[in-house]
Design a protein around this motif. Structure first.
Motif, PDB file in Angstrom:
ATOM      1  N   THR A 131      12.014   6.204  10.405  1.00  0.00           N
ATOM      2  CA  THR A 131      11.127   6.379  11.563  1.00  0.00           C
ATOM      3  C   THR A 131      10.568   7.785  11.670  1.00  0.00           C
ATOM      4  O   THR A 131       9.699   8.046  12.495  1.00  0.00           O
ATOM      5  CB  THR A 131      11.881   6.063  12.861  1.00  0.00           C
ATOM      6  OG1 THR A 131      13.025   6.915  12.958  1.00  0.00           O
ATOM      7  CG2 THR A 131      12.322   4.611  12.874  1.00  0.00           C
ATOM      8  N   SER A 132      11.072   8.710  10.846  1.00  0.00           N
ATOM      9  CA  SER A 132      10.588  10.084  10.890  1.00  0.00           C
ATOM     10  C   SER A 132      10.552  10.649   9.476  1.00  0.00           C
ATOM     11  O   SER A 132      11.415  10.342   8.648  1.00  0.00           O
ATOM     12  CB  SER A 132      11.481  10.959  11.763  1.00  0.00           C
ATOM     13  OG  SER A 132      11.075  12.313  11.705  1.00  0.00           O
TER      14      SER A 132
ATOM     15  N   PHE B  36       7.080   4.452   2.997  1.00  0.00           N
ATOM     16  CA  PHE B  36       6.711   4.375   4.422  1.00  0.00           C
ATOM     17  C   PHE B  36       5.481   5.227   4.761  1.00  0.00           C
ATOM     18  O   PHE B  36       5.287   5.606   5.908  1.00  0.00           O
ATOM     19  CB  PHE B  36       7.904   4.829   5.280  1.00  0.00           C
ATOM     20  CG  PHE B  36       9.099   3.930   5.161  1.00  0.00           C
ATOM     21  CD1 PHE B  36       9.137   2.723   5.849  1.00  0.00           C
ATOM     22  CD2 PHE B  36      10.165   4.275   4.338  1.00  0.00           C
ATOM     23  CE1 PHE B  36      10.237   1.899   5.731  1.00  0.00           C
ATOM     24  CE2 PHE B  36      11.255   3.448   4.220  1.00  0.00           C
ATOM     25  CZ  PHE B  36      11.304   2.239   4.915  1.00  0.00           C
TER      26      PHE B  36
ATOM     27  N   ASP C  31       2.397   4.472   5.036  1.00  0.00           N
ATOM     28  CA  ASP C  31       1.440   3.864   5.958  1.00  0.00           C
ATOM     29  C   ASP C  31       1.803   4.132   7.415  1.00  0.00           C
ATOM     30  O   ASP C  31       0.930   4.059   8.292  1.00  0.00           O
ATOM     31  CB  ASP C  31       1.363   2.355   5.720  1.00  0.00           C
ATOM     32  CG  ASP C  31       0.834   2.025   4.325  1.00  0.00           C
ATOM     33  OD1 ASP C  31       0.097   2.863   3.762  1.00  0.00           O
ATOM     34  OD2 ASP C  31       1.167   0.950   3.796  1.00  0.00           O
ATOM     35  N   GLN C  32       3.081   4.381   7.677  1.00  0.00           N
ATOM     36  CA  GLN C  32       3.511   4.697   9.045  1.00  0.00           C
ATOM     37  C   GLN C  32       3.696   6.198   9.264  1.00  0.00           C
ATOM     38  O   GLN C  32       3.488   6.708  10.362  1.00  0.00           O
ATOM     39  CB  GLN C  32       4.828   3.994   9.378  1.00  0.00           C
ATOM     40  CG  GLN C  32       4.752   2.476   9.453  1.00  0.00           C
ATOM     41  CD  GLN C  32       4.827   1.824   8.087  1.00  0.00           C
ATOM     42  OE1 GLN C  32       5.538   2.318   7.210  1.00  0.00           O
ATOM     43  NE2 GLN C  32       4.100   0.727   7.901  1.00  0.00           N
ATOM     44  N   LEU C  33       4.119   6.925   8.211  1.00  0.00           N
ATOM     45  CA  LEU C  33       4.509   8.325   8.369  1.00  0.00           C
ATOM     46  C   LEU C  33       3.405   9.327   8.044  1.00  0.00           C
ATOM     47  O   LEU C  33       3.628  10.532   8.127  1.00  0.00           O
ATOM     48  CB  LEU C  33       5.732   8.616   7.485  1.00  0.00           C
ATOM     49  CG  LEU C  33       6.981   7.744   7.726  1.00  0.00           C
ATOM     50  CD1 LEU C  33       8.097   8.143   6.754  1.00  0.00           C
ATOM     51  CD2 LEU C  33       7.462   7.899   9.162  1.00  0.00           C
ATOM     52  N   TRP C  34       2.233   8.840   7.619  1.00  0.00           N
ATOM     53  CA  TRP C  34       1.203   9.780   7.145  1.00  0.00           C
ATOM     54  C   TRP C  34       0.799  10.842   8.171  1.00  0.00           C
ATOM     55  O   TRP C  34       0.464  11.969   7.770  1.00  0.00           O
ATOM     56  CB  TRP C  34      -0.016   9.012   6.649  1.00  0.00           C
ATOM     57  CG  TRP C  34      -0.824   8.322   7.722  1.00  0.00           C
ATOM     58  CD1 TRP C  34      -0.710   7.050   8.132  1.00  0.00           C
ATOM     59  CD2 TRP C  34      -1.871   8.915   8.495  1.00  0.00           C
ATOM     60  NE1 TRP C  34      -1.607   6.771   9.125  1.00  0.00           N
ATOM     61  CE2 TRP C  34      -2.349   7.905   9.370  1.00  0.00           C
ATOM     62  CE3 TRP C  34      -2.443  10.177   8.557  1.00  0.00           C
ATOM     63  CZ2 TRP C  34      -3.374   8.137  10.285  1.00  0.00           C
ATOM     64  CZ3 TRP C  34      -3.472  10.412   9.463  1.00  0.00           C
ATOM     65  CH2 TRP C  34      -3.925   9.390  10.317  1.00  0.00           C
TER      66      TRP C  34
ATOM     67  N   TYR D 132      -6.084   8.143   4.703  1.00  0.00           N
ATOM     68  CA  TYR D 132      -5.926   7.915   6.131  1.00  0.00           C
ATOM     69  C   TYR D 132      -6.630   8.996   6.957  1.00  0.00           C
ATOM     70  O   TYR D 132      -7.031   8.747   8.097  1.00  0.00           O
ATOM     71  CB  TYR D 132      -4.447   7.860   6.494  1.00  0.00           C
ATOM     72  CG  TYR D 132      -3.795   6.549   6.120  1.00  0.00           C
ATOM     73  CD1 TYR D 132      -4.196   5.359   6.706  1.00  0.00           C
ATOM     74  CD2 TYR D 132      -2.770   6.501   5.175  1.00  0.00           C
ATOM     75  CE1 TYR D 132      -3.617   4.156   6.371  1.00  0.00           C
ATOM     76  CE2 TYR D 132      -2.175   5.297   4.827  1.00  0.00           C
ATOM     77  CZ  TYR D 132      -2.603   4.125   5.428  1.00  0.00           C
ATOM     78  OH  TYR D 132      -2.028   2.927   5.078  1.00  0.00           O
TER      79      TYR D 132
ATOM     80  N   ASN E 131      -1.213  -1.872  -0.697  1.00  0.00           N
ATOM     81  CA  ASN E 131      -2.158  -1.784   0.424  1.00  0.00           C
ATOM     82  C   ASN E 131      -3.556  -2.147  -0.087  1.00  0.00           C
ATOM     83  O   ASN E 131      -4.243  -1.328  -0.703  1.00  0.00           O
ATOM     84  CB  ASN E 131      -2.138  -0.367   1.009  1.00  0.00           C
ATOM     85  CG  ASN E 131      -2.961  -0.262   2.280  1.00  0.00           C
ATOM     86  OD1 ASN E 131      -3.942  -0.956   2.457  1.00  0.00           O
ATOM     87  ND2 ASN E 131      -2.540   0.635   3.177  1.00  0.00           N
TER      88      ASN E 131
END
Length: 965
Positions: A13-14, A40, A42-45, A80, A103
């Motif tokens: 998550t981080s 991760f 795509d979430q952490l960029w 992104y 992706n």
């Protein structure tokens, strides 16, 4: 070392902890952190983007074992962030890893970016070979895409990229590899609509031409398109000679069809060159006879000469327009009666409407039947009325002198009126427009003798029309001499005429001379004529015209900027170029001059004439502009781009403009409505009757503005042009731009300043008939099918003169109480008489009621029979109809046309309008031919040939003008 990417068993998550691991010295920990970050990303960029340079350093370290993975992570971060150039750079550095990414959005975006970059760099290298070579990684990715397309036979995808990238080698490879008959016509369409670089376009056309010609059965009609755009008359002449020399009928008919297609789409200079390169028509003399007595008119070469001269096409167009004339003269007469004839605006408006309605029909009875009305024309109105004969008799090449003789000066004697004389010369140009070989020299000689500016005006316009696109230097110099006299009237015509003669040549000499004189003269009329003339010279030249366009657009004189807008419109006509559209939109809202802004919007119609949907979506906001000139331009642009389409979207926008508060905006909107609805009836478009009724209301409204009435009257002429048998066609039957139509609309728009130029609208009219010819160029009788309901493409119903109502005597009303009182009095009188005579009468008492009225209608008390039983059953409307040769076939009807597969005649190619050559399955039998009422003399016949039956010219008719000179 091969790294195995383990599947994640936990959710991160981080990115803080993973980013700190990248600072460790051990490579294994760095790789582990990098793998987790990639997993991760795509979430952490957002967190990683702050320290992305740390990962970039890892990629730049050549000793790092997972450099490609680091590059991929950096690429996704930049993706992104919307930095696609950097994202592509690092994606290419990752090798093939980015193509394996899960992706799909990321992968597809970068693939498209690869293709765009490939196209940009390839096209730049085509112009400048000294540039650095393309990145092999980039070309490798694109090559991989090509290989997949080849495997799936998706040839068109590769062709599109190759053409945009200016990769001629790729195009050639696909055309030679793919066994697909549809590819070459597809490439040809792309070349003619997408490619803007003239030099590259010509190389592609050369490639296509050679590719077509090596086929066992070449597509000669596509070959014809190539040679016209290449302006290669020699190839056209060789093809026509080769095909016409073949013994089989199909090749001969193909030669004739190709000649008709060339005549329809090629400029006059090209056609003249082809004619000169062909062998002279052969003689049919017996041995020992003089060689110049008789020409063999039946030889294929003679017939091809005849076709290319335009005489063969116009011969049948004359017959069609004459025999199928469906002009509603009641509309014209009502308009004449409603408009005050002493007002020159209204007199001219009716003159134009009559000319348009009777275009090419030779029906000039309206003038003959309204002599008192006609006599009220003075000065330039007289000039215009005489010139109208050229529109009405369009195409009567061999009879032009007879038709116009009453208005031309006799030898050594001046004409009765310089205005009618000038108008007659103008009419001669309109009759012979774009086919002036037989009359240009006569007009040139008359120009040398004339020194009157009005006569010169007509002569110069006539020379421009007959010499259109001839690029005749001698003719150009003759007109230029008049220009240098610096007469405002004649000089304005000279500017336009010089442009017409050098049409599409992009002659730098002509442009420089005209531009220089435009800066020297003080006459605005001359400057305007020159600016339009320069625009005509750069017609169809696209990028080659950019220098001239920029020079005009940057000029401080708004009249020259006005010409710059027309130059832009004509140079890029039909391309739909988005860059040019943006420039025109910018001028339409930024230029300080209203004329320039108006024409900038009008120009959008020319640019989008092949795809009107682009214009409709673009112009919607301009329709509501605060500036009336922009609103007028919006209306005209819609009329040009959507001509004859019946587009409801365009009509919706125009519906707002016909109620505009400004008179000239309403004028433009009505003209545009008429252009869009030519050859449409209520079945094709439900708005037709309402639009026609609105035109009539505007004409009849006494308090309506004069300019709006002018627009309504012109609209009535346009919507019913050519006896309701022509359309405004900006494209030929084969899909090429119709040069004469585009030129005609361009000069027509100058009516804003000088009304005689309104007649140029007639150059855009094209007859809509199926004209089928056999190998002898005769029109046989045969049938074909229209697979649509007959009423869908029928002529609009003609207006009916309302019958006069007879005055009837109104009966006096009688009250019911009075009737009852009279009845009681009569009964009392009878009873009294009975008592006096002693007769015993028994009076039966009944309720008081009035006596029956002798005039009352008798009502049958019996129940009527069942109506459904007494009425005959309604016939079901047919869903198709059988038509005959020489029948009106409107453009919207073309998809419904089919030919009998087992009939005697079938077409040599798909019917797309115009003249169609027919193969005769029973050529050993005598054909049943259509008799021509307006047949013209064969041009090859000698003057001494008494057997030639020439159609009689119309009776001499001279307008009853007063001699006011």
């Amino acid at each position: 070392m091969t790294t195995v990417y383990p599947e994640s068993t936990s959710i991160v998550t981080s990115a803080g902890g993973l980013m700190s691991l990248l600072d460790e010295q051990e490579k294994e920990l760095q790789i582990h952190a990098l793998l987790k970050i990639y997993e991760f990303i795509d979430q952490l960029w957002p967190e990683i983007s702050d320290d992305v340079t740390k990962i970039e350093v890892m990629y730049e370290d050549r000793a790092f074992p997972e450099r490609e993975l680091a590059a991929l992570v950096v690429s996704k971060v930049y993706y992104y962030l919307g930095e696609y150039d950097e994202a592509l750079q690092f994606a290419l550095a990752s090798g093939t890893k980015f193509l394996q990414d899960k992706n799909s959005s990321f992968k597809e975006t970068l693939i498209f970016k690869c293709i765009d970059t490939f196209i940009q760099q390839s096209s730049e290298r085509y112009i400048n070979y000294e540039l650095e070579p393309m990145d092999e990684r980039l070309s490798g990715v694109v090559e991989g895409i090509f290989q997949k397309c080849y495997a799936n036979k998706e040839w068109r995808h590769v062709l599109g990229i190759a053409i945009e990238a200016h990769r001629l080698d790729l195009v050639e490879h696909i055309l030679n590899t793919a066994k697909n008959d549809d590819l070459k016509p597809y490439v040809l369409e792309l070349v003619l609509t997408v490619v803007l670089d003239i030099e590259f376009r010509n190389r592609l056309l050369r490639l296509l031409l050679s590719s077509f010609l090596v086929e066992a059965e070449p597509d000669y009609f596509s070959v014809g398109k190539c040679v016209v755009h290449l302006n290669d008359a020699s190839v056209a002449a060789k093809l026509l000679m080769k095909l016409s020399s073949q013994s089989d009928d199909k090749n001969l008919l193909t030669a004739y069809q190709l000649a008709f297609d060339l005549e329809d789409s090629a400029p006059q200079e090209f056609l003249n060159s082809v004619i000169d390169l062909l062998p002279a028509p052969t003689s049919s003399n017996a041995e020992g006879e003089p060689e110049n007595t008789q020409i063999d008119e039946s030889s294929p070469i003679s017939r091809i000469h005849y076709i290319l001269s335009g005489e063969q096409t116009v011969k049948y167009h004359r017959e069609f327009l004459y025999s199928h004339n469906n002009t509603d003269m009641l509309i014209l007469n009502k308009t004449k009666d409603s408009l005050e004839s002493r007002n020159s605006i209204f007199h001219n408006a009716v003159t134009f409407a009559n000319a348009f309605m009777n275009f090419g029909t030779s029906y000039d009875n309206f003038f003959r039947e309204n002599l008192s009305w006609l006599s009220k024309a003075n000065n330039w109105a007289k000039f215009t009325a005489t010139a109208a004969l050229g529109v009405i008799h369009r195409g009567y090449y061999n009879q032009a002198m007879n038709i116009l003789r009453p208005y031309l000066p006799e030898e050594d004697a001046p004409s009765s009126s310089v205005y009618s004389e000038g108008g007659a010369y103008y009419a001669m140009g309109l009759i012979n427009a774009n086919h002036g070989r037989g009359v240009t020299e006569y007009l040139r000689e008359q120009l040398k003798r004339s020194d009157d500016e009005t006569v010169q005006y007509g002569l110069i316009l006539g020379l421009g029309l007959t010499g259109m696109a001839s690029r005749d230097e001698g003719l150009y110099d003759a007109v230029k001499t008049v220009l240098f006299n610096d007469n405002a009237v004649a000089g304005s015509a000279a500017g336009i005429s010089m442009g017409l003669i050098m049409l599409g040549s992009a002659s730098s000499t002509a442009i420089d001379e005209m531009l220089q004189y435009a800066h020297e003269t003080q006459h605005e009329k001359i400057i305007r004529g020159l600016s339009v003339g320069i625009a005509l010279i750069v017609y169809g030249r696209q990028q080659e015209a950019d220098g001239t366009i920029e020079q005009l657009n940057a000029d401080s004189d708004p009249v020259l900027r006005y010409g710059g807008m027309f130059a832009t419109a004509l140079a890029y006509c039909g391309t739909g170029n988005s860059k040019i559209i943006r420039k025109l939109l910018h001028v339409s809202v930024s230029d300080v001059n209203d004329d320039v802004r108006r024409v900038a919007v009008c120009a959008l119609g020319f640019i989008c004439c092949k795809d009107s949907s682009v214009l409709i979506s673009t112009i919607e906001l301009l329709v509501d502009s605060y500036n009336p000139h922009v609103r007028y331009g919006s209306a005209i642009a819609l009329g040009i781009a959507c001509a004859n389409s019946g587009s409801n979207a365009a009509l919706e926008l125009l519906g707002r403009l016909v109620e505009d508060a400004t008179d000239f905006v309403r004028q433009g909107a009505m003209i545009a409505q008429a252009m869009i609805l030519t050859q449409h009836n209520e079945q094709l478009n439900t708005k037709v009757s309402g639009v026609r009724k609105h035109f009539e209301q505007v004409v009849n409204e006494k308090h309506e503005d004069a300019l709006a009435k002018l627009g309504a009257t012109l609209a009535q002429g346009i919507i019913d042009a050519g006896g309701r048998n022509v359309t405004i066609a900006l494209q030929t039957a084969t899909g090429s731009l119709r040069l004469s139509a585009i030129v005609g609309l361009t000069v027509f728009l100058q009516y804003w300043y000088w009304f005689p130029l309104t007649h140029f609208m007639s150059l855009s009219f094209s007859p809509t008939a199926l004209i089928g010819l056999n190998q002898n160029l005769d029109a046989p009788k045969f049938n074909f099918v229209s697979n649509a309901k007959p009423k869908l493409f029928a002529y609009p119903p003609k207006t009916v003169q309302p019958a006069a109502k007879a005055v009837q005597k109104v009966e006096t009303a009688v009250l019911s109480t009075t009737v009852k009182a009279k009845a009681r009095a009569k009964r009392a009188e009878r009873e009294k008489q009975a008592k006096e005579t002693g007769d015993e009468m028994k009076v039966e008492k009944k309720p008081e009621e009035p006596e029956a009225d002798n005039n009352a209608m008798e009502i049958d008390e019996e129940k009527p029979e069942d109506v459904t039983k007494s009425e005959p059953a309604k016939k079901e409307e047919p869903k198709r109809e059988v038509l005959e040769n020489f029948t009106r076939v409107v453009p919207a009807q073309l998809p419904y046309i089919s030919f009998n597969a087992n009939g005697r005649y079938y077409p040599v190619r798909k019917f797309t309008g115009g003249v169609l050559m027919l193969i005769d399955r029973e050529s050993d039998k005598a054909p049943d031919l259509i008799e021509l009422n307006r047949d013209a003399p064969t041009p090859q016949a000698s003057a001494t040939d008494s057997s030639e039956q020439e159609a009689p010219p119309p009776e001499d008719f001279e307008y009853p003008f007063d001699d006011d000179e």
